[in-house]
Design an enzyme around this catalytic site. Structure first.
Site, PDB file in Angstrom:
ATOM      1  N   HIS A  38       0.867  -1.187   0.000  1.00  0.00           N
ATOM      2  CA  HIS A  38       0.000   0.000   0.000  1.00  0.00           C
ATOM      3  C   HIS A  38       0.896   1.226   0.000  1.00  0.00           C
ATOM      4  CE1 HIS A  38      -3.154   2.815   0.662  1.00  0.00           C
ATOM      5  NE2 HIS A  38      -2.683   3.184   1.837  1.00  0.00           N
ATOM      6  N   ASP A  40       1.066   5.107  -0.320  1.00  0.00           N
ATOM      7  CA  ASP A  40       0.404   6.417  -0.305  1.00  0.00           C
ATOM      8  C   ASP A  40       1.139   7.395  -1.220  1.00  0.00           C
ATOM      9  OD1 ASP A  40      -1.660   6.045   1.807  1.00  0.00           O
ATOM     10  OD2 ASP A  40       0.089   5.687   3.081  1.00  0.00           O
ATOM     11  N   ASP A  63      -7.665   1.555   2.447  1.00  0.00           N
ATOM     12  CA  ASP A  63      -7.233   2.477   3.497  1.00  0.00           C
ATOM     13  C   ASP A  63      -8.146   3.666   3.736  1.00  0.00           C
ATOM     14  OD1 ASP A  63      -5.496   3.236   5.543  1.00  0.00           O
ATOM     15  OD2 ASP A  63      -4.231   4.436   4.226  1.00  0.00           O
ATOM     16  N   HIS A 110      -6.267   9.702  -0.459  1.00  0.00           N
ATOM     17  CA  HIS A 110      -6.954   9.686   0.833  1.00  0.00           C
ATOM     18  C   HIS A 110      -6.139  10.262   1.983  1.00  0.00           C
ATOM     19  CE1 HIS A 110      -4.948   5.712   0.445  1.00  0.00           C
ATOM     20  NE2 HIS A 110      -4.686   5.874   1.721  1.00  0.00           N
TER      21      HIS A 110
END
Length: 934
Positions: free
Chosen positions: A92, A94, A216, A466
């Protein structure tokens, strides 16, 4: 010119879903038959639609062909009589959070967080080549795009082969994994388009994601699910679910469901299979083998004293059996990875290889557990094959809490200036896109240089992340997001100037005053004569007549000078309406109930009663033929201007808050509250990503019996563009200019949080309090914004708030030229030759490539909300001498026309003729207008 018009079903929302989705089997259960049809349909997302010989869409043979050619070739075999554990290696990544997007990609500033995306992709590709059984999924196309550009042809060939064989699978596919509370649907669609287009052009059909992967984001919007469904995705998986909802679903085996994500679109158009992942997006406890983890590796040399294979196998089997108790089928999924993992992929794959080998070896002794490398798409295919029923979900997943006093509702408002700048940048991007089409070739290379929209498009895509527009990043990262938006506007500004010059005939330099929000524009201050031009992103043209010069009337209390009532003179409505500003004292996390403080994510006031900022205010007023204005001073850090314009049906409230004082040691969450005599019975309404509106009920959740532990924060919901309260006679609608949080804490009341300044971190990873420094770097941020209030009968409210909200999202771009305009200049221009019907919004008009223009049309009304406009509507797109769209006033003018006798094929059975497009409430349809010059 030869024009070919083709509808893009799944290119970007506009996919029509008559051939996909679930079949109802009971009031709350549905059979999910899989959506191989939608997969093949989406495979043609940018290449046009497939048609039968008669020119109509057909499903014959599609399911069989797709399953045979794609699924069975790439998905590993399973054991029907066993518990199949699908291990999904993933990372994951970001696109900004604790570090900037650049720092994350290059592995810079590891003193903040050890993370380097380029090394993750290097390592994963190397390890995938060593064993054809291995799988990996990747999500953030924005990062992959950077990495791909730096690879030579040999490496690109290797990666393409991995993608073709299903060993490297792209999931989700957008430029980022967008936030779901603070994003507007137009920006979400644009960022998905950017990522999906790159994957399609690079890898073709094998690169097309089939599963949405929102592991997430901090709560999940129904509109996001609707968009994914209309785009042709087969399913959605996410990681964060309210702790009470999760506990109930685990007991009832409802961790997987069918999400019916629209009240307006006919099922199954907005139906989406949705699964909640068992461990967020992390591995099970004790089975993390990344270099960032501390779990023991599998030591499989029996001659060693610390041999641990038996212990690890036993613990894993216990975990697998426990997970199977809360899911319905003989297939379960485990996410083997987490934040920025697989930088040394050998650690993960070496231990996963051993885990699969030793667990499956137990089958010879009677074990009924089968491990395999897998992907979410393969897992979803097995759920389809299970042919079972699933519970039905019709609301959304807000608000999200991970403990009794830990509601993630603060980020709905966090960083209000960044949220506004992102929304303003979206409007500028739409203007840039449209003028690129309307100005033709000279918009990109013209009088003022070379311009373009690419950098602005990428900056906006990153901002949807996000941990970007959500306001949940470190301060230096927030600065970087804003810097990217500002830098992206530079080339767009050149394009806009070139296009305006081509359209108007004026080659005088244009000035764009960036500080108009504080009434600063050097050109207008220094020049005796200035020409102002407004470039508005057009959606449709319309006219309205008012019987009153000022259709609304506001009254103020003669003692306090606060608002006391609001009237609609046209409908003869009047309500009591008082408004004031308050602040909640943010919890410092030092009370007996919980040590949770308020922070960037979490909203937790230490009392349900807010502090009023001022009971008595100072006022000044201005009144003339076009404007009535009252200026209110609530204190040194809160002011407001109340405006009522001639012919306007809405009241404008321009608020200014800040710097929020914290010298008293108290963090503050600032709200404005409207108290009315409307009888709301605990109900209020908020929009989902700027589109459909959902009913909310105080202290209530539709899918479980709520135990309310935070009466304020637990009732907050995201507001993207509007919220309202109503009874049978009156509706008060508030339209916002950015995403904010809000609620109705008492009947007849509606409150909106405007600003937050906090003194403590909320222990969710950011590691710093949300205390923005402001212009001087230390005094605190001043935020300014606008709320629009409208009083209407409930049955007519949507007729006003739908176009009003669109006008706030798509605001005119002002430019200035010194001197008076020349008589020969083109003073007005519209890209719409004829008015679109009031229900139809031109969502997208942008240059796709040198020969194609991308057009999206949407029906902007929900079913049943408007007596006048909540009906199917047909738009004629015929490009002839009386065109709907035309391109430019210039020597290289493009006349949009067809060869005589040429006709497009009908796009849908519901379309009356080939050029007629029928839109049902809330439907989006996407077209490519291909222009080939002879």
């Amino acid at each position: 010119l030869t024009i070919t018009l083709s509808e893009q079903w799944a290119a970007m929302t506009g996919a029509r879903g008559a051939v996909r989705g679930p079949v109802a089997s009971s009031a709350r259960s549905v059979v999910f038959p899989g959506s191989a049809v939608s997969r093949l349909r989406a495979a043609l997302w940018l290449q046009g639609t497939w048609k039968s010989p008669a020119g109509q869409r057909t499903t014959a043979g599609i399911n069989r062909v797709f399953v045979t050619l794609v699924v069975l070739q790439s998905c590993p075999g399973t054991q029907p009589s066993m518990l199949n554990v699908h291990l999904v290696p993933h990372t994951h990544d970001d696109v900004g959070w604790l570090k900037t997007v650049d720092q994350y990609y290059y592995g810079d500033r590891n003193d903040i967080q050890h993370a380097g995306v380029q090394y993750i992709l290097d390592s994963v590709v190397e390890q995938l080549q060593k064993d054809p059984a291995r799988r990996f999924i990747y999500v953030e196309t924005g990062f992959f795009y950077r990495w791909w550009r730096q690879q030579d042809q040999a490496m690109r060939h290797i990666v393409t082969q991995l993608v073709d064989e299903g060993r490297l699978e792209f999931i989700n596919g957008g430029w980022c994994m967008s936030d779901e509370a603070a994003t507007h649907y137009t920006a979400v669609i644009d960022q998905m388009t950017l990522g999906l287009r790159f994957l399609n052009e690079t890898f073709g059909e094998c690169g097309r994601p089939r599963v949405a992967w929102h592991i997430d984001p901090f709560g999940h919007a129904r509109e996001h699910a609707s968009i994914f469904a209309q785009m042709g995705y087969d399913g959605l998986f996410f990681g964060r679910l309210d702790y009470q909802d999760k506990a109930r679903r685990m007991k009832t085996k409802e961790m997987e469901m069918l999400w019916r994500a629209s009240d307006s679109l006919t099922p199954p158009m907005a139906d989406l299979f949705t699964g909640v992942l068992p461990n967020g997006y992390n591995p099970p406890d004790g089975f993390c083998w990344d270099q960032l983890c501390n779990d023991a590796p599998i030591r499989d040399d029996p001659q060693l004293e610390d041999f641990n294979v038996d212990d690890i196998v036993k613990r894993f089997l216990n975990v697998a059996h426990a997970q199977s108790e809360v899911y319905k089928t003989t297939h379960i999924i485990m996410t083997m990875g987490s934040d920025f993992q697989y930088e040394n992929a050998n650690l993960w794959y070496k231990n996963l290889d051993k885990l699969i080998h030793y667990v499956n070896a137990k089958q010879s002794n009677g074990s009924k557990v089968n491990l395999l490398y897998s992907t979410p798409s393969c897992y979803l295919q097995e759920l389809h094959n299970a042919n079972t029923t699933w519970p039905l979900k019709t609301d959304d997943f807000f608000p999200y809490a991970d403990d009794a006093h830990d509601f993630w509702t603060g980020y709905f408002t966090s960083r209000p200036a960044l949220k506004r700048y992102e929304r303003l940048s979206n409007s500028r991007l739409q203007t840039c896109n449209q003028l690129e089409v309307l100005g033709g070739r000279r918009s990109r290379k013209g009088l003022f240089g070379e311009g373009g929209s690419d950098s602005m498009r990428e900056a906006m895509a990153v901002a949807q992340h996000h941990d970007a527009v959500s306001g949940t990043e470190k301060q230096h990262v927030a600065f970087d997001y804003a810097k990217r938006l500002a830098a992206g506007w530079g080339p767009c500004q050149v394009l806009v100037s070139n296009s305006l010059a081509a359209l108007s005939g004026s080659d005088a330099p244009r000035v764009y005053c960036e500080n108009l929000n504080i009434s600063v524009c050097p050109l207008t201050e220094s020049s005796p004569k200035v020409e102002q031009q407004a470039s508005a992103p057009f959606s449709r043209t319309s006219t309205a007549e008012n019987t009153h010069l000022f259709p609304s009337l506001m009254t103020f209390d003669p003692d306090t000078y606060l608002l006391s009532s609001l009237s609609n003179l046209e409908t003869k409505q009047t309500i009591k309406l008082s408004q004031n500003f308050y602040w909640y004292n943010a919890s410092a996390g030092n009370n007996a109930e919980s040590r949770q403080p308020s922070g960037a994510y979490i909203f937790r006031p230490n009392s349900s009663t807010p502090f009023i900022i001022s009971k008595m205010i100072k006022v000044d007023s201005v009144k003339n033929a076009v404007l009535q204005e009252v200026r209110q001073w609530f204190g040194p850090w809160v002011t407001q201007v109340v405006r009522l314009y001639k012919d306007s049906r809405q009241l404008e409230l321009e608020w200014t808050v800040g710097p929020v004082p914290v010298g008293d040691g108290l963090g503050k969450e600032v709200i404005t509250r409207f108290d009315t005599n409307i009888r709301t019975s605990g109900l209020f309404y908020t929009d989902s990503n700027g589109r459909e509106v959902l009913e909310r009920r105080r202290d209530y959740r539709p899918t479980w019996d709520l135990k309310q532990t935070e009466p304020i924060a637990g009732n907050y919901y995201p507001i993207n563009s509007r919220a309202y309260i109503k009874d049978k006679d009156n509706q008060l609608t508030v339209v916002t200019d950015r995403s904010q949080g809000g609620s109705s804490i008492a009947d007849g009341s509606l409150e909106i949080m405007l600003h937050r300044r906090l003194l403590y971190d909320d222990v969710r990873g950011v590691g710093e309090p949300l205390s923005e420094p402001g212009e001087d770097g230390q005094g605190g941020l001043v935020a300014r914004g606008t709320l629009l209030l409208a009083l209407t009968p409930p049955e007519k409210a949507a007729d006003l708030h739908r176009p009003l909200a669109q006008s706030v999202v798509l605001q005119p771009l002002l430019s200035f030229q010194q001197g008076a305009p020349h008589y020969s200049f083109q003073m007005a221009f519209s890209g719409l030759h004829a008015a679109l019907p009031p229900a139809v919004h031109l969502l997208t008009l942008s240059q796709w490539d040198r020969e194609s223009v991308l057009i999206r049309l949407e029906h902007q009304y929900q079913a049943k909300e408007s007596k006048s406009f909540s009906e199917p509507v047909t738009v004629n797109l015929q490009v002839s001498t009386k065109v709907l769209f035309f391109f430019s006033f210039s020597p290289d003018r493009m006349c949009v026309c067809t060869n005589e006798g040429e006709q497009p094929q009908r796009q849908s059975p519901s379309d009356p003729s080939p050029w007629d497009v029928t839109l049902n409430p809330m439907e989006i349809r996407t077209f490519l207008l291909r222009v080939m010059q002879h």
